[in-house]
Scaffold this motif. Structure first.
Motif, mmCIF file in Angstrom:
data_model
loop_
_atom_site.group_PDB
_atom_site.id
_atom_site.type_symbol
_atom_site.label_atom_id
_atom_site.label_comp_id
_atom_site.label_asym_id
_atom_site.label_seq_id
_atom_site.Cartn_x
_atom_site.Cartn_y
_atom_site.Cartn_z
ATOM 1 N N TYR A 50 122.267 -37.427 63.034
ATOM 2 C CA TYR A 50 121.412 -36.460 62.786
ATOM 3 C C TYR A 50 120.875 -36.579 61.300
ATOM 4 C CZ TYR A 50 119.241 -32.152 64.626
ATOM 5 O OH TYR A 50 118.463 -31.213 65.104
ATOM 6 N N ALA A 63 123.578 -27.862 61.941
ATOM 7 C CA ALA A 63 123.067 -28.046 63.259
ATOM 8 C C ALA A 63 124.296 -28.376 63.996
ATOM 9 C CB ALA A 63 122.184 -29.233 63.379
ATOM 10 N N ASP A 82 123.936 -35.966 72.423
ATOM 11 C CA ASP A 82 122.840 -35.611 72.149
ATOM 12 C C ASP A 82 122.666 -34.108 72.079
ATOM 13 O OD1 ASP A 82 120.306 -35.124 72.017
ATOM 14 O OD2 ASP A 82 119.676 -35.969 73.991
ATOM 15 N N TYR A 83 122.020 -33.728 70.930
ATOM 16 C CA TYR A 83 122.031 -32.197 70.464
ATOM 17 C C TYR A 83 121.655 -31.260 71.717
ATOM 18 C CZ TYR A 83 121.189 -27.812 67.697
ATOM 19 O OH TYR A 83 121.320 -26.641 67.336
ATOM 20 N N GLY A 84 120.548 -31.699 72.096
ATOM 21 C CA GLY A 84 119.936 -30.901 73.193
ATOM 22 C C GLY A 84 120.633 -30.670 74.330
ATOM 23 N N TYR A 110 124.237 -28.404 73.567
ATOM 24 C CA TYR A 110 123.790 -27.075 73.578
ATOM 25 C C TYR A 110 123.556 -26.299 75.039
ATOM 26 C CZ TYR A 110 118.759 -26.543 73.271
ATOM 27 O OH TYR A 110 117.410 -26.694 73.375
ATOM 28 N N SER A 127 120.825 -22.088 69.041
ATOM 29 C CA SER A 127 121.021 -23.390 69.009
ATOM 30 C C SER A 127 119.424 -23.808 69.413
ATOM 31 C CB SER A 127 121.732 -23.815 69.980
ATOM 32 O OG SER A 127 123.190 -23.540 69.736
ATOM 33 N N ILE A 128 118.608 -23.243 70.247
ATOM 34 C CA ILE A 128 117.217 -23.320 70.652
ATOM 35 C C ILE A 128 116.319 -23.144 69.341
ATOM 36 C CG2 ILE A 128 115.469 -22.340 72.009
ATOM 37 C CD1 ILE A 128 117.108 -21.626 74.101
ATOM 38 N N SER A 177 117.096 -26.210 66.960
ATOM 39 C CA SER A 177 116.228 -27.464 67.536
ATOM 40 C C SER A 177 114.974 -27.401 67.157
ATOM 41 C CB SER A 177 116.333 -27.423 69.057
ATOM 42 O OG SER A 177 115.932 -28.438 69.732
ATOM 43 N N SER A 210 114.319 -27.907 63.573
ATOM 44 C CA SER A 210 114.493 -29.314 63.206
ATOM 45 C C SER A 210 113.277 -30.097 63.821
ATOM 46 C CB SER A 210 115.598 -29.874 63.933
ATOM 47 O OG SER A 210 116.040 -31.402 63.876
ATOM 48 N N THR A 211 112.551 -29.961 64.813
ATOM 49 C CA THR A 211 111.521 -30.777 65.091
ATOM 50 C C THR A 211 110.224 -30.382 64.344
ATOM 51 O OG1 THR A 211 111.951 -30.479 67.439
ATOM 52 C CG2 THR A 211 109.718 -31.000 66.871
ATOM 53 N N SER A 227 109.644 -36.615 72.312
ATOM 54 C CA SER A 227 109.983 -35.264 72.362
ATOM 55 C C SER A 227 108.774 -34.596 73.310
ATOM 56 C CB SER A 227 109.561 -34.689 70.904
ATOM 57 O OG SER A 227 108.329 -35.207 70.518
#
Length: 356
Positions: free
Chosen positions: A145, A199, A220-222, A225, A235-236, A239, A242-243, A299
């Motif tokens: 990250y 994160a 992977d983060y997504g 969580y 977490s959402i 996320s 972050s984007t 993404s």
């Protein structure tokens, strides 16, 4: 009310200098940490933390090991290429300029990202070790990250360098100094590490009481969580933030930088001068395309891809930029090409002198 006052105070001073910008960014991240991560501190909550996760990656691919061998070859090219770029910048004194501080840092980040990620990925799949401990998984994610965020903001630093060099050439050595570039890169490192801590720290505040299988090729983060069996709202939010903060804002800044450069050149320069000016930007624009285009495609198409295609997309997105960046800089940057020729010439002359 206190939070609103702190944010208002921060945004009022954002334009003063890059140090204050960084302080405000860290303050915002600290506020996010307090409200998104620390909400459970001081309360009697027990988290369910598995001893390990299982990286599942591809399913139904009989010859998938050849793909991992391909990733390994790309990793070798990345290590050699970025090491060569770093050595050239260190050896050639003419390249010790503010611009090449950012270039050196980008090569270091690319080398660090590949070294942090790919050896573990290859160990998992080539040598059939799909289990990764809880702590190792989050450590890997933290380094990955941090490097991804740094790659994005490193391109911002290079775009700012090109903006000042082309629009304010007479003031370039005053505005873009070694001290300024060092401070800017250090500020980006501080931001990237802080964001990664938040994160990853947020993921440790979840309980994982259902599956421990991560449907990706790394931690992977997504995907992590989504394994949590408690509320995933925080977490959402992180996320999405972050984007926006680490992908879209840097890209928007870079795009507007080059739009402004193009607009300014149409007002004051001839066609020949415009072409000459833009030639100094081709390497950076290539880096921007190599980094941002795969990430944006990945993404925006996650919901439309099957799991195997998504994993291939993600893995290539992680591997291609560190591999192609040094090749692009060696082939498209005149200063580095001249430096390589000079180094080969010196080496050839030294060999001739030894034989004589």
């Amino acid at each position: 009310m206190y939070v609103v006052q702190e944010l208002s105070s921060c945004f009022e001073h954002l334009t003063q200098c890059h140090k204050i910008k960084t302080t405000c960014a860290i303050l915002i991240l600290w506020i996010l940490h307090r409200f998104l991560v620390d909400t459970s501190f001081g309360t009697n909550i027990t988290f369910v933390r598995p001893a390990y996760f299982i990286i599942s990656a591809f399913s139904g691919f009989p010859d998938i090991k050849y793909y991992y061998v391909f990733l390994f070859l790309l990793y070798i090219v990345s290590v050699l290429g970025n090491t060569v770029v770093m050595v050239i910048i260190c050896v050639d004194h003419t390249l010790r300029t503010p611009k090449y501080i950012a270039v050196f840092n980008l090569a270091f980040v690319d080398l660090f990202e590949g070294t942090a990620l790919l050896p573990k990925v290859l160990d998992i799949f080539l040598f059939d070790h799909p289990y990764i401990s809880y702590n190792d998984c989050f450590t890997l994610l933290f380094f990955y990250y941090t490097c991804i965020v740094m790659q994005s903001f490193n391109l911002v630093a290079l775009s700012y360098d090109r903006l000042i060099a082309i629009i304010f050439p007479l003031h370039y050595h005053v505005k873009v100094t070694h001290r300024f570039m060092f401070s800017l890169i250090a500020s980006f490192w501080l931001y990237a590490i802080t964001f990664a801590v938040i994160a990853v720290g947020l993921l440790t505040r979840h309980s994982y009481c259902n599956s421990v299988v991560i449907n990706s090729y790394f931690c992977d983060y997504g995907q992590i969580y989504r394994l949590a069996c408690d509320d995933k709202t925080r977490s959402i939010i992180v996320s999405i933030l972050s984007t926006v903060l680490n992908l879209w804002l840097p890209l928007v800044f870079i795009v507007f930088t080059y739009l402004y450069i193009g607009y300014a050149l149409t007002k004051v320069a001839t066609v020949h001068e415009r072409v000459k000016a833009f030639k100094t930007c081709t390497a950076h624009l290539s880096l921007v395309a190599v980094f941002f285009l795969p990430v944006i495609i990945a993404s925006n198409s996650m919901g439309n891809l099957n799991p195997n295609a998504r994993i291939i997309n993600l893995s290539l997105t992680s591997v291609f930029p560190p591999t192609l960046n040094p090749i692009i800089y060696v082939l498209q940057t005149q200063e580095i090409k001249e430096s390589v020729k000079k180094l080969f010439k010196i080496r050839r002359q030294s060999k001739i002198a030894v034989h004589v």
